[in-house]
Motif scaffolding. Structure first.
Motif, PDB file in Angstrom:
ATOM      1  N   ASN A  40       3.079   1.551  -3.444  1.00 22.95           N
ATOM      2  CA  ASN A  40       2.214   1.700  -4.614  1.00 22.95           C
ATOM      3  C   ASN A  40       1.589   3.100  -4.686  1.00 22.95           C
ATOM      4  O   ASN A  40       1.276   3.597  -5.765  1.00 22.95           O
ATOM      5  CB  ASN A  40       1.119   0.633  -4.592  1.00 22.95           C
ATOM      6  CG  ASN A  40       0.297   0.624  -5.862  1.00 22.95           C
ATOM      7  OD1 ASN A  40       0.835   0.445  -6.955  1.00 22.95           O
ATOM      8  ND2 ASN A  40      -1.005   0.827  -5.730  1.00 22.95           N
ATOM      9  N   LYS A  41       1.427   3.721  -3.523  1.00 25.70           N
ATOM     10  CA  LYS A  41       0.870   5.077  -3.488  1.00 25.70           C
ATOM     11  C   LYS A  41       1.727   6.044  -4.298  1.00 25.70           C
ATOM     12  O   LYS A  41       1.218   7.006  -4.894  1.00 25.70           O
ATOM     13  CB  LYS A  41       0.769   5.540  -2.030  1.00 25.70           C
ATOM     14  CG  LYS A  41       0.225   6.946  -1.852  1.00 25.70           C
ATOM     15  CD  LYS A  41      -0.120   7.230  -0.398  1.00 25.70           C
ATOM     16  CE  LYS A  41       1.091   7.206   0.501  1.00 25.70           C
ATOM     17  NZ  LYS A  41       0.784   7.656   1.879  1.00 25.70           N
ATOM     18  N   TYR A  42       3.024   5.778  -4.333  1.00 25.66           N
ATOM     19  CA  TYR A  42       3.942   6.686  -5.039  1.00 25.66           C
ATOM     20  C   TYR A  42       4.419   6.115  -6.378  1.00 25.66           C
ATOM     21  O   TYR A  42       4.673   6.868  -7.323  1.00 25.66           O
ATOM     22  CB  TYR A  42       5.165   6.964  -4.159  1.00 25.66           C
ATOM     23  CG  TYR A  42       4.813   7.584  -2.832  1.00 25.66           C
ATOM     24  CD1 TYR A  42       4.433   8.915  -2.737  1.00 25.66           C
ATOM     25  CD2 TYR A  42       4.841   6.824  -1.659  1.00 25.66           C
ATOM     26  CE1 TYR A  42       4.095   9.479  -1.522  1.00 25.66           C
ATOM     27  CE2 TYR A  42       4.504   7.384  -0.433  1.00 25.66           C
ATOM     28  CZ  TYR A  42       4.128   8.709  -0.374  1.00 25.66           C
ATOM     29  OH  TYR A  42       3.787   9.261   0.828  1.00 25.66           O
ATOM     30  N   GLU A  44       0.827  -1.202   0.000  1.00 21.59           N
ATOM     31  CA  GLU A  44       0.000   0.000   0.000  1.00 21.59           C
ATOM     32  C   GLU A  44       0.868   1.260   0.000  1.00 21.59           C
ATOM     33  O   GLU A  44       0.591   2.218  -0.735  1.00 21.59           O
ATOM     34  CB  GLU A  44      -0.917   0.009   1.229  1.00 21.59           C
ATOM     35  CG  GLU A  44      -1.800   1.254   1.324  1.00 21.59           C
ATOM     36  CD  GLU A  44      -2.729   1.225   2.522  1.00 21.59           C
ATOM     37  OE1 GLU A  44      -2.828   2.266   3.216  1.00 21.59           O
ATOM     38  OE2 GLU A  44      -3.363   0.166   2.774  1.00 21.59           O
ATOM     39  N   TYR A  45       1.939   1.247   0.799  1.00 25.24           N
ATOM     40  CA  TYR A  45       2.759   2.453   0.920  1.00 25.24           C
ATOM     41  C   TYR A  45       3.487   2.768  -0.372  1.00 25.24           C
ATOM     42  O   TYR A  45       3.395   3.888  -0.905  1.00 25.24           O
ATOM     43  CB  TYR A  45       3.766   2.303   2.065  1.00 25.24           C
ATOM     44  CG  TYR A  45       4.616   3.539   2.254  1.00 25.24           C
ATOM     45  CD1 TYR A  45       4.126   4.618   3.000  1.00 25.24           C
ATOM     46  CD2 TYR A  45       5.862   3.659   1.660  1.00 25.24           C
ATOM     47  CE1 TYR A  45       4.882   5.776   3.150  1.00 25.24           C
ATOM     48  CE2 TYR A  45       6.620   4.806   1.812  1.00 25.24           C
ATOM     49  CZ  TYR A  45       6.131   5.858   2.553  1.00 25.24           C
ATOM     50  OH  TYR A  45       6.876   7.004   2.700  1.00 25.24           O
ATOM     51  N   LYS A 100       2.838   3.572  -8.263  1.00 31.06           N
ATOM     52  CA  LYS A 100       1.751   3.158  -9.171  1.00 31.06           C
ATOM     53  C   LYS A 100       2.102   1.876  -9.912  1.00 31.06           C
ATOM     54  O   LYS A 100       1.812   1.715 -11.108  1.00 31.06           O
ATOM     55  CB  LYS A 100       1.442   4.262 -10.183  1.00 31.06           C
ATOM     56  CG  LYS A 100       1.219   5.645  -9.584  1.00 31.06           C
ATOM     57  CD  LYS A 100       0.056   5.676  -8.617  1.00 31.06           C
ATOM     58  CE  LYS A 100      -0.177   7.092  -8.081  1.00 31.06           C
ATOM     59  NZ  LYS A 100      -1.216   7.126  -7.025  1.00 31.06           N
TER      60      LYS A 100
END
Length: 595
Positions: free
Chosen positions: A46-48, A43-44, A50
């Motif tokens: 992938n937030k940046y 989650e962490y 993609k």
């Protein structure tokens, strides 16, 4: 990490160091690619990212962070959410930092591979030492190690210190096959949660095997000095145990009692008489050499804030035993090793090993000067970071780390100075923790400035045969103007001498005149800071302070005296032990910059 890499010994270990450092840039690139590949779907990240696995995308998009930004994710995992919030591997435990540098323990995620990496670093130490000192396999090591009682997170993950994790791991238990890991302390004594019983049994074992001990040590210098203080109080009981062959009845831990029966096999009055003759001497100068005559060095952390313990260790060893600082590590990540372990403690430099994590560096100052203008919580542009192999000799940096366990571009808070390179890998001198400061007004005093000032001031005690055993500080703003307070614990080597008030007043002003320009301007011109005060505390005060912090969740292994007190309870404890209080007799000298 490949499990076979844990088996490096002797020449193979030294060759691996050369291999890693010769290709540091290549190894670092590989480490970052592997971390991204493993964690890209979290989650962490992938937030940046993609979903991208591109290294350049990581460096462009992933922000530089401090603990408060990653803490919510760690807290969610501790409460039962999946490890995939931050890492692609299962988190097997949550590590707690010592908590005494920044005030509160920090929670750090840890995966199984982390234990492999720590063990890899530990396995390099003796091959390095064997290059400088021969015959270490002909005796035993008296290392004083301690665990802290562990807890569990709400979801059941173990919550413990990094050293407790290691001592309870299979890697520590399997060390016995290496002849260089023959310790005097039984594992059961090391793993005892009661630090007093653990200390007693470990010292007793070390005394029983005194003629076999080749090296002495503890994790931090402060822990070794605490052991010496404990020995001063307990040597009569310890001698009685050896004389009778019976363990003191105050040791009630079943595992400790059981393990010590294999050491106290029979009465040994001759050995007890030897130890009694040494410990009953009026002066304990050189006591370590006399009790353990075959010892060749002392191993402990003596860098950073631990440097102030060097005079005391030199006193107890009569300056005959080198002080060896072998490695640089933290709860977040293990970093590197000292390739010249017999160097002067002031010259200790650590070679960062490029396979331990991905390392970047935030520049602090220019042209060899140190500037802490970058606030701990200030947003740092990504393009300010420098890769491991591109740092410059002489410059200062703050270490930023990315780990497999979910820390991404995380500011460790350590200030380092580049001293040179080993092949492609830079070597660093540890300077200070950047977040330990004193401040009353516009002044900002960091740990390195405070330590340097105290180091110079304490020389005034030497003509009186006095040692500064320990110190800490706080900014007293209860009155206007506020002022700095230093708590000093002083040990008189010769009981026939004493220190008068004038000497301590001179110490106060010496500290002030060694502090920076802004502080002296606030004191002398603006009058926004009052005279610095030294409060002399009773012997044993800092042991009581240590006990307090350990009772609050710290670890005896990881404990470092906080250089700035923030706890009201700790401050109350210190003030209750004050014997004398002196202030600077005048303003420090101050010269305008344009003067």
């Amino acid at each position: 990490m490949d499990g076979k890499k844990l088996e490096y010994r002797g020449e193979d270990a030294l060759k691996e160091i050369e291999k890693l450092t010769a290709k540091a840039a290549e190894v670092q690139d590989g480490i970052l690619k592997e971390i991204i590949k493993q964690n890209v779907e979290t989650e962490y990240l992938n937030k940046y990212m993609k979903g991208s696995k591109d290294v350049s995308e990581f460096k462009r998009c992933v922000p530089v962070i401090t603990y408060k930004y990653i803490y919510p994710y760690i807290q969610r995992i501790a409460n039962g959410e999946g490890s995939s919030l931050i890492t692609g591997q299962p988190i097997i435990e949550i590590l707690c930092s010592s908590g005494t540098s920044a005030g509160e323990p920090k929670l750090m995620p840890s995966i199984a591979e982390d234990l492999d990496r720590r063990t890899f670093l530990y396995n390099l130490i003796m091959p390095i030492m064997n290059q400088y000192i021969c015959g270490l396999d002909e005796g035993r090591a008296m290392y004083l190690y301690f665990v802290k009682a562990e807890m569990s997170t709400p979801c059941g993950l173990p919550f413990r210190t990094v050293l407790t994790s290691y001592y309870k791991s299979k890697h520590f238990k399997c060390r016995a096959r290496d002849p260089f890991n023959d310790f005097t302390s039984p594992d059961q004594a090391v793993l005892c949660n009661d630090s007093s019983q653990s200390m007693y049994c470990q010292l007793l074992a070390g005394l029983v095997h005194r003629h076999q001990v080749m090296r002495l040590g503890a994790v931090f210098a402060s822990a070794l000095l605490r052991a010496i203080s404990f020995l001063e109080r307990k040597w009569v009981q310890l001698c009685n145990d050896i004389r009778t062959g019976q363990l003191d009845l105050t040791i009630v831990d079943p595992a400790c009692r059981s393990s010590m029966t294999t050491i106290l096999t029979s009465p040994n009055p001759h050995l007890a008489d030897e130890i009694e003759g040494i410990c009953s001497c009026p002066s304990w100068k050189g006591i370590l050499c006399r009790l353990w005559p075959r010892a060749k060095y002392i191993e402990a952390v003596v860098t950073g804030s631990m440097a102030q313990y060097i005079p005391a260790l030199e006193f107890y060893s009569a300056g005959k035993l080198p002080l060896v600082c072998t490695m640089y590590a933290s709860s977040e990540c293990y970093f590197g090793i000292n390739l010249k372990p017999l160097c002067d403690p002031a010259e200790v430099a650590f070679t960062l090993l490029p396979n331990m994590g991905y390392f970047e560096f935030l520049p602090l100052g220019e042209n060899g000067t140190l500037s802490l203008d970058v606030d701990e919580e200030e947003e740092v542009p990504n393009d300010r970071l420098v890769d491991l192999v591109n740092v410059k000799v002489g410059l200062y940096y703050e270490l930023v780390v990315t780990t497999f366990s979910g820390l991404c571009r995380y500011r460790i808070g350590d200030v380092l100075q580049v001293t040179g390179f080993h092949n492609q890998a830079p070597q660093f001198r540890f300077i200070c923790r950047r977040n330990v400061v004193l401040s009353v007004d516009n002044d900002k005093t960091n740990e390195v400035d405070l330590h340097r000032s105290v180091t110079i001031a304490k020389r005034l005690l030497e003509p009186y045969n006095a040692l500064l055993v320990e110190y800490t500080s706080y900014a007293d703003t209860s009155s206007v103007p506020g002022h700095y307070v230093l708590f000093w614990e002083i040990q008189m080597v010769d009981s026939s001498t004493s220190i008068d008030a004038k000497v301590l007043e001179d110490c106060c002003i010496t500290v002030e005149e060694e502090l920076d320009y802004v502080y002296r301007q606030c004191r002398s011109r603006e009058k926004t800071v009052g005279p610095l005060e030294i409060r002399v505390v009773a012997p044993g005060t800092f042991e009581a302070l240590m006990d307090f912090f350990i009772s609050q969740g710290g670890s005896i292994n990881q404990y470092k005296t906080p250089r700035c007190i923030k706890s009201h309870t700790a401050l109350k404890l210190l003030n209750s032990h004050v014997l004398a209080s002196l202030c600077s007799p005048r303003d420090p000298k101050w010269i305008p910059l344009n003067g």
